[in-house]
Design an enzyme around this catalytic site. Structure first.
Site, mmCIF file in Angstrom:
data_model
loop_
_atom_site.group_PDB
_atom_site.id
_atom_site.type_symbol
_atom_site.label_atom_id
_atom_site.label_comp_id
_atom_site.label_asym_id
_atom_site.label_seq_id
_atom_site.Cartn_x
_atom_site.Cartn_y
_atom_site.Cartn_z
ATOM 1 N N THR A 72 -15.052 18.735 22.806
ATOM 2 C CA THR A 72 -14.305 17.649 22.902
ATOM 3 C C THR A 72 -13.779 17.719 24.411
ATOM 4 O OG1 THR A 72 -13.420 17.516 20.567
ATOM 5 C CG2 THR A 72 -11.981 16.548 22.305
ATOM 6 N N GLN A 179 -24.578 18.075 18.554
ATOM 7 C CA GLN A 179 -25.242 18.307 17.349
ATOM 8 C C GLN A 179 -26.869 18.523 17.608
ATOM 9 O OE1 GLN A 179 -24.349 18.379 14.264
ATOM 10 N NE2 GLN A 179 -22.117 17.992 14.477
ATOM 11 N N SER A 199 -21.116 22.432 22.117
ATOM 12 C CA SER A 199 -19.755 23.127 21.138
ATOM 13 C C SER A 199 -20.364 24.481 20.588
ATOM 14 C CB SER A 199 -19.197 22.199 20.103
ATOM 15 O OG SER A 199 -18.160 22.881 19.538
ATOM 16 N N HIS A 201 -18.883 26.204 17.909
ATOM 17 C CA HIS A 201 -18.594 26.215 16.568
ATOM 18 C C HIS A 201 -19.683 25.482 15.809
ATOM 19 C CE1 HIS A 201 -16.219 22.732 15.207
ATOM 20 N NE2 HIS A 201 -16.087 22.447 16.446
ATOM 21 N N THR A 237 -7.678 31.468 32.933
ATOM 22 C CA THR A 237 -8.273 32.898 32.856
ATOM 23 C C THR A 237 -9.405 32.697 31.465
ATOM 24 O OG1 THR A 237 -6.449 34.015 33.495
ATOM 25 C CG2 THR A 237 -8.042 35.198 32.029
ATOM 26 N N CYS A 325 -14.141 14.071 11.068
ATOM 27 C CA CYS A 325 -13.001 13.528 12.082
ATOM 28 C C CYS A 325 -12.322 12.244 11.438
ATOM 29 C CB CYS A 325 -13.650 13.230 13.399
ATOM 30 S SG CYS A 325 -14.686 14.582 14.001
HETATM 31 C C1 PLP Z 1 -17.979 18.555 16.545
HETATM 32 C C2 PLP Z 1 -18.661 17.592 17.722
HETATM 33 C C3 PLP Z 1 -17.807 17.199 18.863
HETATM 34 C C4 PLP Z 1 -16.384 18.137 19.224
HETATM 35 O O1 PLP Z 1 -16.664 19.400 19.456
HETATM 36 P P1 PLP Z 1 -15.186 20.400 19.230
HETATM 37 O O2 PLP Z 1 -15.873 21.587 19.564
HETATM 38 O O3 PLP Z 1 -15.136 20.490 17.799
HETATM 39 O O4 PLP Z 1 -14.158 19.765 20.058
HETATM 40 C C5 PLP Z 1 -18.408 16.317 19.892
HETATM 41 N N1 PLP Z 1 -19.385 15.537 19.522
HETATM 42 C C6 PLP Z 1 -20.040 15.691 18.366
HETATM 43 C C7 PLP Z 1 -21.447 15.124 18.293
HETATM 44 C C8 PLP Z 1 -19.879 16.686 17.590
HETATM 45 O O5 PLP Z 1 -20.472 16.639 16.392
#
Ligand code: PLP
Length: 387
Positions: A72, A179, A199, A201, A237, A325
């Site tokens: 994000t 993704q 991202s 996670h 930091t 979301c």
């Molecule tokens: C999960 C996701 C995000 C957001 O990433 P976060 O690390 O959760 O803020 C943005 N774009 C897409 C396509 C996602 O699947």
């Protein structure tokens, strides 16, 4: 009860090698990498290595990587940073109707600040026509933002061609590639992107870490001001634990990815054909060819996706209705609506996204449970009975 996790596009479990690798960073390796003494010196090489590992994953140089607090923030940094830096040149942005809220709501915010935004339509499979992008460009256009792979449907968009259109017109091109990472190969140069969001996670690293790829030589405004960290592009930091684990996850993906994706795609194919065999009035949403190997978005007509999600959760199966979301609301998905899918089909859509811990047994279990649950819910539907 058996527990099956089929929601990897929402988040992934941390890779089992990572807790072992990261342990020293909770005690011995605590230094601030900006410090000149031993404690800082001890951690610095790990930060450099992490930057190289994520750069290698997307075929960038390590100097082109800016660590952020997630996907994000990377999307916000790319879009606001480019829009603010170029606002003297023009105030028009082009994006699509199927972007993640991190992109859509950032664009809406910029509209409130005097920018104008074109939200392009997609076709029934969720694809954007590069010619539509070309036609939308005006003398005011400063940025085009189109995602690589859609989080709800898994559809892979033609960003290389769109990036080519942007480059020809001299307009910056950003892609939310969150993704795509780990599921399809990424070469930022070959894909013609200037800015790319990722991202941790979503790729078996912890939450709260991401990166923005910023093409060499490109200057955009910063969002977070303060110290000189990240070469002055993102102050604060460093999140050392986030960085080194994201780096490690990338290193692991580089060796596991090809084989894992083949296995996951095989499981996905088995699941889909099994469901098609056992359930009628089922629609596969998204492009049947251009898609991620792990994602299925299926509408089970005459069934509300929320009821389906809850019933599957009772049986231990974790899936998503639309995107995580927008869950909590019963609004039909903006992605499926954007694809021109009728609202009643959108309302019955379920996203099943597989990952590295799924097994053949998970698929067998799902093929046992899902047809049963769909059948039971349909029995309660007045529309199904009246056909
Ligand atoms: C999960 C996701 C995000 C957001 O990433 P976060 O690390 O959760 O803020 C943005 N774009 C897409 C396509 C996602 O699947």
């Amino acid at each position: 009860m058996r527990r099956v996790y089929f929601d990897h596009n929402a988040t992934t479990p941390i890779h089992p090698d990572i807790p072992v690798f990261v342990k020293p960073f909770f005690r011995e390796l605590f230094g601030n990498p900006s410090s000149l003494h031993w404690a800082g010196r001890d951690v610095r090489p790990y930060v450099d290595e992490a930057r190289e590992q994520v750069a290698a994953m997307i075929k960038a140089n390590s100097g082109e990587i800016v660590f952020t607090a997630g996907g994000t923030e990377a999307d916000n940094q790319a879009i606001k940073g480019a829009a603010y830096a170029l606002s003297g040149k023009g105030r028009h942005i082009i994006t699509t109707k199927v972007e993640h809220p991190a992109v859509l709501n950032t664009c809406r915010y910029l509209e409130s600040k005097g920018f104008s935004v074109t939200y392009l339509d997609v076709n029934r499979n969720g694809l954007v026509d590069p010619d539509d992008v070309r036609r939308a460009i005006t003398r005011e256009t400063v940025l085009i933002s189109v995602m690589y792979a859609n989080n709800e449907t898994g559809t892979v968009l033609p960003i290389k061609e769109i990036g080519g259109v942007a480059r020809e017109a001299g307009v910056l091109f950003h892609s939310d590639m969150v993704q795509a990472m780990g599921k399809i190969d990424i070469d930022v140069r070959e894909l013609n992107v200037d800015l790319g969001s990722f991202s941790g996670h979503k790729v078996y690293a912890p939450k709260g870490i991401g990166i923005l790829y910023v093409r060499e030589g490109l200057e955009i405004d910063s969002l977070i001001h303060g110290g000189h960290q990240e070469m002055g592009r993102r102050a604060g930091t460093e999140n050392i634990i986030g960085m080194v684990t994201f780096g490690k996850a990338c290193e692991i993906m580089m060796s596991e990815m090809a084989e894992e994706n083949e296995r996951i795609e095989f499981l996905r194919t088995r699941l889909l054909s099994g469901l098609e065999e056992k359930i009628d009035d089922l629609h596969l949403n998204g492009d049947p060819e251009r898609r991620l190997p792990n994602t299925l978005n299926i509408s089970f007509e005459f069934v509300e996706s929320e009821s389906l999600l809850i019933s599957l959760d009772f049986a231990g199966i974790a899936v998503s209705a639309g995107s995580a979301c927008s869950s909590g609301s019963t609004e039909p998905s903006h992605v499926l609506l954007g694809m021109g899918i009728p609202p009643e089909i959108c309302q019955s859509a379920l996203r099943i996204s597989l990952g590295r811990e799924n097994t053949e047994e998970d698929i067998d279990y799902a093929l046992d449970i899902i047809p049963d649950v769909v059948g039971r819910l349909r029995e309660m539907s007045p529309f199904y009975k009246r056909r």
